[in-house]
Design an enzyme around this catalytic site. Structure first.
Site, PDB file in Angstrom:
ATOM      1  CE  LYS A  67       3.321  -0.978   0.784  1.00 34.56           C
ATOM      2  NZ  LYS A  67       2.323  -0.661  -0.420  1.00 34.56           N
ATOM      3  N   PRO A 111      -3.369  -6.323   9.046  1.00 36.61           N
ATOM      4  CG  PRO A 111      -4.777  -3.604   8.552  1.00 36.61           C
ATOM      5  CD  PRO A 111      -3.978  -4.253   9.184  1.00 36.61           C
ATOM      6  CB  ALA A 131      -4.325  -3.116   5.053  1.00 44.60           C
ATOM      7  CG  LEU A 179      -0.208  -1.092   6.069  1.00 49.72           C
ATOM      8  CD1 LEU A 179      -1.255  -1.362   7.492  1.00 49.72           C
ATOM      9  CD2 LEU A 179      -0.177   0.308   5.845  1.00 49.72           C
ATOM     10  CG  ASP A 223       4.889  -2.880  -3.560  1.00 48.88           C
ATOM     11  OD1 ASP A 223       5.522  -2.041  -4.495  1.00 48.88           O
ATOM     12  OD2 ASP A 223       4.028  -2.352  -2.392  1.00 48.88           O
TER      13      ASP A 223
END
Length: 268
Positions: A8, A89, A92, A94, A128
């Site tokens: 993401k 990771p 991070a 993401l 999210d």
């Protein structure tokens, strides 16, 4: 069965205000990459989870991470044995854990079906997670859970992800935000919003983790369309006009900063 947990990105992230409940009112442009973590799932007598890959050590307790919690949140007959290949990771920017949870929802959907209240179940796992279940570009408001589709004129755009191998927790970055509302997301299609937007968490993240500025400088020297930090960091991304430009940038970064993590991919 294999399912990609698509990385993401927040192509733009505007922090509008701090709410009375302590959370922050956000406006963000969610985008997803073609690559990420990978889940392999098969029927089993009971639910099982195994984690492999470069970043497997950062996932935490196998019985209480987001993959396990997503499995527990969804009704399914029998058990599921899941192997999580952790390529992204941790901590991070993401959405790694949220993306993994979203992939679990898609696995259960393919093997059984999702309950009618799956959005509410996803939200309980994290703000999210609802966006990551569908992994489609969208504008997110509220805490990111109120999703609105838009014209995705960035699909297929080559992107390079770079992380300095520094984990950065979300809480301290939000706490370091200066509290100033700098305005709403631009209107329009995805490209217009991305280019006209910003990431309000970039400055506080850099204050905590100065190497992020070094990553951004290195990416901007490769002549991208756009270079910006994703989420609360520390991963940064750069969008390019074509795959050759992206791959050339990846080679340059690999030579100048061989210790940084990189992923060359494209937007979905």
């Amino acid at each position: 069965m294999r399912e990609t947990a698509y990385a993401k990105l927040n192509l733009a992230l505007h922090v509008r205000q701090r709410r009375e409940d302590g959370y922050h009112e956000l406006e963000t442009l969610f985008a997803f990459c073609e690559h990420g973590d990978v889940l392999s799932a098969s029927s089993a007598s009971r639910d099982e989870l195994r984690t492999v890959g470069e970043f497997a050590g950062g996932v935490g307790d196998p019985g209480d991470n987001l993959v396990a919690r997503a499995l527990n949140a969804l009704p399914h007959s029998g058990g599921l044995a899941i192997t999580l290949e952790k390529n992204l990771p941790v901590a991070a920017g993401l959405g790694g854990g949220s993306a993994d949870a979203g992939a679990v929802f898609r696995v259960v959907e393919r093997m059984h079906a999702l309950p009618g209240d799956w959005q509410e179940r996803a939200l309980k796992l994290g703000a999210d997670v609802p966006a990551c279940v569908r992994s489609e570009m969208a504008v997110g408001r509220g805490m990111g859970e109120k999703l609105a589709p838009l014209d995705n004129d960035l699909s297929g755009t080559p992107v390079l992800l770079v992380n300095p191998r520094v984990a950065l927790s979300t809480g301290p970055v939000f706490k370091a935000w200066d509290g100033e509302d700098r305005g709403a997301l631009p209107e329009g299609a995805a490209r217009e919003i991305a280019l006209g937007g910003r990431n309000d968490l970039e400055a506080p993240a850099i204050a905590i983790c100065p190497v992020i500025a070094t990553v951004l400088d290195a990416l901007r020297e490769t002549a991208p369309i756009l270079a910006r930090m994703s989420g609360s960091g520390a991963t940064c991304f750069a969008l390019y006009r074509d795959a050759n430009a992206r791959d050339g940038a990846a080679e340059t970064i690999a030579k100048t900063h061989p210790d940084w993590w990189r992923m060359a991919t494209a937007l979905r």
